[in-house]
Design a protein around this motif. Structure first.
Motif, short mmCIF file in Angstrom:
data_model
loop_
_atom_site.label_atom_id
_atom_site.label_comp_id
_atom_site.label_asym_id
_atom_site.label_seq_id
_atom_site.Cartn_x
_atom_site.Cartn_y
_atom_site.Cartn_z
N THR A 160 8.75 -4.00 -0.52
CA THR A 160 8.97 -4.34 0.87
C THR A 160 10.26 -3.72 1.38
N ALA A 161 11.34 -3.81 0.61
CA ALA A 161 12.64 -3.24 1.01
C ALA A 161 12.55 -1.73 1.16
N LYS A 162 11.78 -1.07 0.30
CA LYS A 162 11.63 0.39 0.40
C LYS A 162 10.88 0.79 1.66
N ILE B 158 2.30 -1.75 1.22
CA ILE B 158 2.85 -2.85 2.03
C ILE B 158 3.20 -2.30 3.40
N HIS B 159 2.89 -3.09 4.45
CA HIS B 159 3.22 -2.67 5.81
C HIS B 159 4.70 -2.34 5.92
N CYS B 160 5.03 -1.43 6.82
CA CYS B 160 6.43 -0.99 6.94
C CYS B 160 7.28 -1.93 7.80
N ASN B 161 6.67 -2.87 8.47
CA ASN B 161 7.43 -3.77 9.34
C ASN B 161 7.28 -5.22 8.87
N VAL B 162 8.06 -5.54 7.84
CA VAL B 162 8.00 -6.86 7.22
C VAL B 162 9.41 -7.41 7.05
N ILE B 163 9.56 -8.68 7.40
CA ILE B 163 10.80 -9.41 7.13
C ILE B 163 10.46 -10.52 6.15
N GLY B 164 11.19 -10.57 5.05
CA GLY B 164 11.00 -11.63 4.07
C GLY B 164 12.13 -12.64 4.17
N TYR C 280 -0.95 -11.46 1.09
CA TYR C 280 -2.10 -10.77 1.68
C TYR C 280 -1.80 -10.26 3.08
N SER C 281 -1.00 -10.98 3.84
CA SER C 281 -0.74 -10.60 5.23
C SER C 281 0.17 -9.37 5.36
N ILE C 282 0.90 -9.03 4.32
CA ILE C 282 1.81 -7.87 4.41
C ILE C 282 1.25 -6.64 3.70
N ARG C 283 0.07 -6.76 3.12
CA ARG C 283 -0.50 -5.65 2.36
C ARG C 283 -1.67 -5.01 3.10
N CYS C 284 -1.81 -3.72 2.85
CA CYS C 284 -2.98 -2.98 3.30
C CYS C 284 -3.40 -2.17 2.07
N ASN C 285 -4.52 -2.54 1.48
CA ASN C 285 -4.93 -2.00 0.18
C ASN C 285 -3.82 -2.31 -0.82
N GLU C 286 -3.23 -1.33 -1.45
CA GLU C 286 -2.16 -1.60 -2.41
C GLU C 286 -0.78 -1.29 -1.85
#
Length: 199
Positions: A195-197, A171-177, A163-169
């Motif tokens: 996320t990688a894309k 994914i935020h562009c600044n995410v590290i998994g 939930y924290s990395i999504r905005c609607n459907e």
């Protein structure tokens, strides 16, 4: 010539560190003890590994060392084929704050925007089965920090992390998994690919 030599040593250290991590009883803290030593200066990985093991006062059978070196080379070949970057703790790209940890991982396997590793980072994690309120709070926190230039770091698993990395459907562009199962982990393949894309 000097830059090429430096490149070769960095490449050798990646093989060396990965092979060391494949030996039972050698982990992050062991490798951190020897990172500033003159090690893996040549491509004779067996000899270089023996030198490191002597520094660490550890002994292994020749077959164990050779097997670990072979596996390290296979990992590096696989990563090259899959577009996965390997960053060792001695590389300039290694995150500064992570390097300061007592048991900092000697090797990072990365895919996506490596520039995110040295940005302002916040960890947003939580239960895999959040309440509706918890899910909304995670979404709002993620959106707030993402919109304000922060990178969100979590395990990219279902629940609060997701939930924290999504905005609607999207994914935020600044995410590290940080993936517990490694970069080839298939369970959350769709989330990982998206996320990688976006990175």
């Amino acid at each position: 010539m000097w830059l090429y030599r430096k490149y070769l040593i960095m490449k050798n250290k990646k093989v060396g560190f990965i092979s060391l991590l494949g030996l039972k009883g050698i982990g992050s803290s062991s490798i951190k003890k020897i990172i500033n030593k003159d090690i893996f200066l040549t491509e004779d990985f067996y000899l270089e590994t023996e030198k490191v093991l002597k520094l660490l006062k550890k002994t292994f059978q020749k077959e164990e060392i050779e097997s670990s070196i072979t596996k390290a080379k296979e990992i590096i070949n696989y990563c090259q084929k899959e577009g996965i970057s390997i960053i060792s703790i001695t590389d300039e790209e290694y995150p500064i704050l992570l390097r300061d940890l007592k048991d900092a991982p000697p090797i990072l396997y990365c895919k996506g925007n490596l520039g995110l590793l040295n940005t302002n980072i916040i960890g947003i994690i939580g239960t895999r089965k959040p309440s509706d309120t918890g899910a909304k709070i995670a979404e709002r926190l993620g959106m707030y920090f993402s919109n304000n230039g922060w990178t969100i770091c979590n395990g990219i698993v279902e629940g609060i992390d997701n939930y924290s990395i999504r905005c609607n459907e999207s994914i935020h562009c600044n995410v590290i998994g940080v993936l517990a199962g490694g970069i080839d982990y298939r369970k959350n393949k769709t989330i990982l690919q998206k996320t990688a894309k976006n990175a």
